[in-house]
Design a protein around this motif. Structure first.
Motif, PDB file in Angstrom:
ATOM      1  N   VAL A  60      -2.960  -7.594  -8.446  1.00 52.42           N
ATOM      2  CA  VAL A  60      -2.717  -8.695  -9.383  1.00 52.42           C
ATOM      3  C   VAL A  60      -1.352  -8.532 -10.037  1.00 52.42           C
ATOM      4  N   THR A  61      -1.041  -7.318 -10.482  1.00 55.59           N
ATOM      5  CA  THR A  61       0.230  -7.064 -11.163  1.00 55.59           C
ATOM      6  C   THR A  61       1.417  -7.257 -10.236  1.00 55.59           C
ATOM      7  N   LEU A  62       1.323  -6.761  -9.013  1.00 54.71           N
ATOM      8  CA  LEU A  62       2.417  -6.934  -8.062  1.00 54.71           C
ATOM      9  C   LEU A  62       2.683  -8.412  -7.801  1.00 54.71           C
ATOM     10  N   LEU A  63       1.626  -9.193  -7.630  1.00 59.72           N
ATOM     11  CA  LEU A  63       1.789 -10.625  -7.408  1.00 59.72           C
ATOM     12  C   LEU A  63       2.391 -11.314  -8.632  1.00 59.72           C
ATOM     13  N   ARG A  64       1.949 -10.908  -9.810  1.00 64.53           N
ATOM     14  CA  ARG A  64       2.435 -11.555 -11.036  1.00 64.53           C
ATOM     15  C   ARG A  64       3.944 -11.382 -11.197  1.00 64.53           C
ATOM     16  N   HIS A  65       4.500 -10.327 -10.603  1.00 63.82           N
ATOM     17  CA  HIS A  65       5.943 -10.075 -10.679  1.00 63.82           C
ATOM     18  C   HIS A  65       6.635 -10.415  -9.365  1.00 63.82           C
ATOM     19  N   ALA A  66       6.126 -11.418  -8.657  1.00 61.81           N
ATOM     20  CA  ALA A  66       6.656 -11.753  -7.331  1.00 61.81           C
ATOM     21  C   ALA A  66       8.094 -12.249  -7.362  1.00 61.81           C
ATOM     22  N   ASP A  67       8.603 -12.572  -8.535  1.00 57.82           N
ATOM     23  CA  ASP A  67      10.006 -12.977  -8.621  1.00 57.82           C
ATOM     24  C   ASP A  67      10.950 -11.794  -8.477  1.00 57.82           C
ATOM     25  N   ARG A  68      10.485 -10.567  -8.776  1.00 57.97           N
ATOM     26  CA  ARG A  68      11.346  -9.393  -8.684  1.00 57.97           C
ATOM     27  C   ARG A  68      10.766  -8.302  -7.771  1.00 57.97           C
ATOM     28  N   VAL A  69       9.463  -8.214  -7.673  1.00 62.15           N
ATOM     29  CA  VAL A  69       8.859  -7.277  -6.723  1.00 62.15           C
ATOM     30  C   VAL A  69       8.656  -8.040  -5.422  1.00 62.15           C
ATOM     31  N   THR A  70       9.537  -7.817  -4.462  1.00 56.96           N
ATOM     32  CA  THR A  70       9.492  -8.596  -3.228  1.00 56.96           C
ATOM     33  C   THR A  70       9.135  -7.758  -2.011  1.00 56.96           C
ATOM     34  N   ALA A  71       8.773  -6.498  -2.246  1.00 55.67           N
ATOM     35  CA  ALA A  71       8.217  -5.645  -1.200  1.00 55.67           C
ATOM     36  C   ALA A  71       7.345  -4.603  -1.884  1.00 55.67           C
ATOM     37  N   ALA A  72       6.266  -4.225  -1.231  1.00 49.01           N
ATOM     38  CA  ALA A  72       5.365  -3.212  -1.787  1.00 49.01           C
ATOM     39  C   ALA A  72       4.592  -2.566  -0.648  1.00 49.01           C
ATOM     40  N   CYS A  73       4.310  -1.272  -0.797  1.00 47.25           N
ATOM     41  CA  CYS A  73       3.593  -0.532   0.247  1.00 47.25           C
ATOM     42  C   CYS A  73       2.497   0.299  -0.398  1.00 47.25           C
ATOM     43  N   GLN A  74       1.251  -0.024  -0.075  1.00 45.48           N
ATOM     44  CA  GLN A  74       0.137   0.799  -0.536  1.00 45.48           C
ATOM     45  C   GLN A  74       0.137   2.088   0.276  1.00 45.48           C
ATOM     46  N   ALA A  75       0.060   3.210  -0.429  1.00 47.06           N
ATOM     47  CA  ALA A  75       0.111   4.508   0.248  1.00 47.06           C
ATOM     48  C   ALA A  75      -1.274   5.162   0.208  1.00 47.06           C
ATOM     49  N   GLN A  76      -1.762   5.610   1.374  1.00 42.84           N
ATOM     50  CA  GLN A  76      -1.252   5.411   2.710  1.00 42.84           C
ATOM     51  C   GLN A  76      -2.254   4.567   3.499  1.00 42.84           C
ATOM     52  N   LEU A  77      -2.081   4.501   4.814  1.00 43.69           N
ATOM     53  CA  LEU A  77      -2.857   3.545   5.598  1.00 43.69           C
ATOM     54  C   LEU A  77      -4.158   4.123   6.143  1.00 43.69           C
ATOM     55  N   VAL A  78      -4.104   5.344   6.700  1.00 44.38           N
ATOM     56  CA  VAL A  78      -5.278   5.915   7.369  1.00 44.38           C
ATOM     57  C   VAL A  78      -5.498   7.350   6.898  1.00 44.38           C
ATOM     58  N   ASN A  79      -6.731   7.665   6.541  1.00 48.93           N
ATOM     59  CA  ASN A  79      -7.231   9.006   6.225  1.00 48.93           C
ATOM     60  C   ASN A  79      -6.665   9.606   4.949  1.00 48.93           C
ATOM     61  N   THR A  80      -5.353   9.701   4.802  1.00 52.55           N
ATOM     62  CA  THR A  80      -4.735  10.306   3.625  1.00 52.55           C
ATOM     63  C   THR A  80      -4.553   9.243   2.546  1.00 52.55           C
ATOM     64  N   ILE A  81      -5.222   9.420   1.400  1.00 54.16           N
ATOM     65  CA  ILE A  81      -5.226   8.427   0.300  1.00 54.16           C
ATOM     66  C   ILE A  81      -5.209   7.010   0.865  1.00 54.16           C
ATOM     67  N   SER A  82      -6.238   6.674   1.614  1.00 54.54           N
ATOM     68  CA  SER A  82      -6.160   5.520   2.508  1.00 54.54           C
ATOM     69  C   SER A  82      -7.292   4.520   2.301  1.00 54.54           C
ATOM     70  N   SER A  83      -7.059   3.332   2.830  1.00 49.53           N
ATOM     71  CA  SER A  83      -8.100   2.297   2.847  1.00 49.53           C
ATOM     72  C   SER A  83      -8.906   2.321   4.141  1.00 49.53           C
ATOM     73  N   ILE A  84      -8.451   3.078   5.141  1.00 54.06           N
ATOM     74  CA  ILE A  84      -9.158   3.219   6.415  1.00 54.06           C
ATOM     75  C   ILE A  84      -9.385   4.700   6.677  1.00 54.06           C
ATOM     76  N   ARG A  85     -10.593   5.063   7.070  1.00 52.12           N
ATOM     77  CA  ARG A  85     -10.912   6.454   7.400  1.00 52.12           C
ATOM     78  C   ARG A  85     -11.392   6.539   8.839  1.00 52.12           C
ATOM     79  N   THR A  86     -11.190   7.719   9.441  1.00 54.24           N
ATOM     80  CA  THR A  86     -11.638   7.939  10.815  1.00 54.24           C
ATOM     81  C   THR A  86     -12.268   9.309  10.959  1.00 54.24           C
TER      82      THR A  86
END
Length: 502
Positions: free
Chosen positions: A334-360
């Motif tokens: 929500v916060t990143l979107l609310r600042h879309a005029d200045r935050v124009t790239a963002a990367c959730q860390a990380q993708l798989v297994n390590t601090i991730s939204s996907i596990r295997t």
């Protein structure tokens, strides 16, 4: 019951939704690459050794861009080690995570993965133990069509077409004493500016990211950004920001209000960058690349320490995320979107297994963590333009962040599709809030989809054996009365409402 009001009007716009806001991050840390993206012996692996089940989940999650290969790892990385015949690649020690790096997966493997995952690559370069020459060598190898030693080497390595990587990070967390090659702001600012100028001599259209502070709590925060940008303002496009949050003890209220800290972080970096721009009499605006953010139980990793034995791809920071963690991730989005005029790239860390939204599992199953869901739904439905909504909500007192509104909200409007998406978090850990959202500016609305996370067992997690323990459920009482969207928001919950509008 407490009440809260949102006011939304299509005439008041923050900025278009930049698709790069839904980026992620792949680092050679733990099992993110080996056993995550890349596992040649897995039943779903393709001819390039890439796990098909993970690729499918990445596409489902809606990830649009991926930063690679680090992270702390990049500050000791020789990119040349990861190209050419795999059997000829050297095995190295990685001091950042105290592991053995086989280099079986490198730049060209990542680019093949990125094409299959349908994501934009964002490349980080080593300005810790290396410098300008290595950066422009990597650029030439990756992006020049052919006819030079480095571009012809890429062609010989099986990649005839140039990778055409557009966005480049000039190092990683160079303000951190933990970083190999850690530098002062003055030292890094000069190196970043020199490297940026050299890269632009090859291609003036590149988008370049200077390292900002690796956390708002760094003792050099603010002064670091100002000094770096004094050197590099004219030759970079972004300054980076990194932030991680975790539940400390039983302070649920402060954890739920983590986005208040992110909000202040963004505002302070913008103010610092704009001050430098004004001092330099520049009309250019520096954007923010929030290229590391997430919930991370870093104190647990610090308490357990790095692996004692040097091994390849040991499990690291494989946090099992709870429903509460998912609510906080939704609030950070929500916060990143609310600042879309200045935050124009963002990367959730990380993708798989390590601090991730996907596990295997090695050789086995892949599943969605709780935090997968707010990301996927936001990426799917936040379309068009971010609206400048107004929130009237009760105040919540927190230990770490002071008084904050109990509701954290953002809305987007896709005029072409005739859709509005509203994302709202009830930060109050104990009390529900009755929500009313004024939609008069749209001339009518119909609720077509809703989703709710949290509000029940906040400690629940998803596992390989129970992968759907925490999944979004339809809002039980959401409705549109005339021109007002109404819903009861449970305590500690994330909600989404998608409406068709006239």
């Amino acid at each position: 019951m407490q009440t809260g009001q949102l006011s939304i009007d299509p005439a008041f716009v923050v900025a278009p939704v930049n698709r790069r806001l839904f980026g992620s991050f792949v680092e050679h840390m733990g099992r993110c690459v080996y056993g995550g993206l890349y596992e040649p012996d897995h039943p779903t692996a393709d001819a390039d050794g890439l796990r098909g089940d993970v690729l499918a989940l990445v596409r489902e999650q809606g990830v649009t861009a991926v930063r690679y290969p680090g992270g702390n790892f990049v500050s000791g990385y020789r990119w040349e080690d990861g190209v050419g015949p795999v059997e000829d690649r050297p095995t190295r020690l990685d001091p950042a995570w105290r592991t053995v790096e086989t280099n079986a997966f490198g730049l060209n493997e990542f680019m093949r993965w990125a094409r299959k995952a349908e994501v934009e690559p964002i490349m980080a370069i080593n300005l810790g133990t290396r410098g300008l020459q290595e950066a422009i060598d990597l650029l030439e190898y990756a992006n020049h069509p052919e006819g030079t030693a480095l571009s012809d080497a890429r062609v010989a390595h099986g990649e005839k077409e140039p990778h055409d990587i557009r966005m480049w990070c000039l190092g990683n967390e160079m303000d951190g004493p933990w970083q190999l090659g850690h530098k002062t702001a003055e030292e890094y600012g000069r190196l970043a500016a020199e490297t940026a100028r050299a890269m632009r001599q090859f291609d003036a259209s590149l988008e370049l990211v200077a390292c900002g502070s690796s956390g708002r709590n760094m003792p050099t925060f603010g002064a670091w950004e100002a000094t770096v940008l004094e050197h590099a303002y004219d030759v970079v496009d972004f300054v980076s920001a990194h932030a991680y949050y975790e539940l400390e003890g039983d302070d649920v209220a402060s954890f739920l209000a983590s986005s208040a800290d992110m909000d202040r972080f963004i505002r302070e970096v913008v103010a610092t960058a704009d001050h430098v721009g004004a001092r330099l009499s520049s009309t250019k605006r520096i954007q923010i690349s929030f290229d590391e953010w997430n919930v991370w139980y870093l104190k647990s990793l610090q308490a357990s320490g790095m692996p004692e034995d040097w091994t390849a791809a040991p499990p690291l920071s494989e946090d099992a995320y709870t429903a509460l963690d998912a609510v906080v991730v939704g609030s950070l989005l929500v916060t990143l979107l609310r600042h879309a005029d200045r935050v124009t790239a963002a990367c959730q860390a990380q993708l798989v297994n390590t601090i991730s939204s996907i596990r295997t599992e090695p050789g086995g199953r892949a599943w969605r963590q709780t935090t997968f869901h707010p990301f996927a739904l936001t990426a799917r439905h936040a379309q068009g333009r971010v609206l400048d909504l107004r929130v009237d909500a009760p105040t919540l007192s927190t230990t770490k962040h002071g008084d904050v509104p109990a509701l954290d909200a953002v809305a987007t409007h896709d005029a072409e599709a005739g859709r509005v998406a509203v994302f709202v978090v009830n930060r109050d850990p104990d009390a529900p809030v009755s929500l009313a959202t004024d939609l008069r500016g749209f001339g009518g609305a119909r609720l077509v989809e809703s989703a709710l996370l949290g509000g029940e067992d906040l400690t629940a997690v998803n596992t390989a054996d129970d992968p759907d323990r925490v999944t979004p459920r339809a809002h039980p009482d959401a409705r549109v009365d005339g021109t007002t969207l109404r819903a009861e928001l449970p305590a500690a919950s994330w909600s989404m409402f998608v409406l068709e509008v006239g």
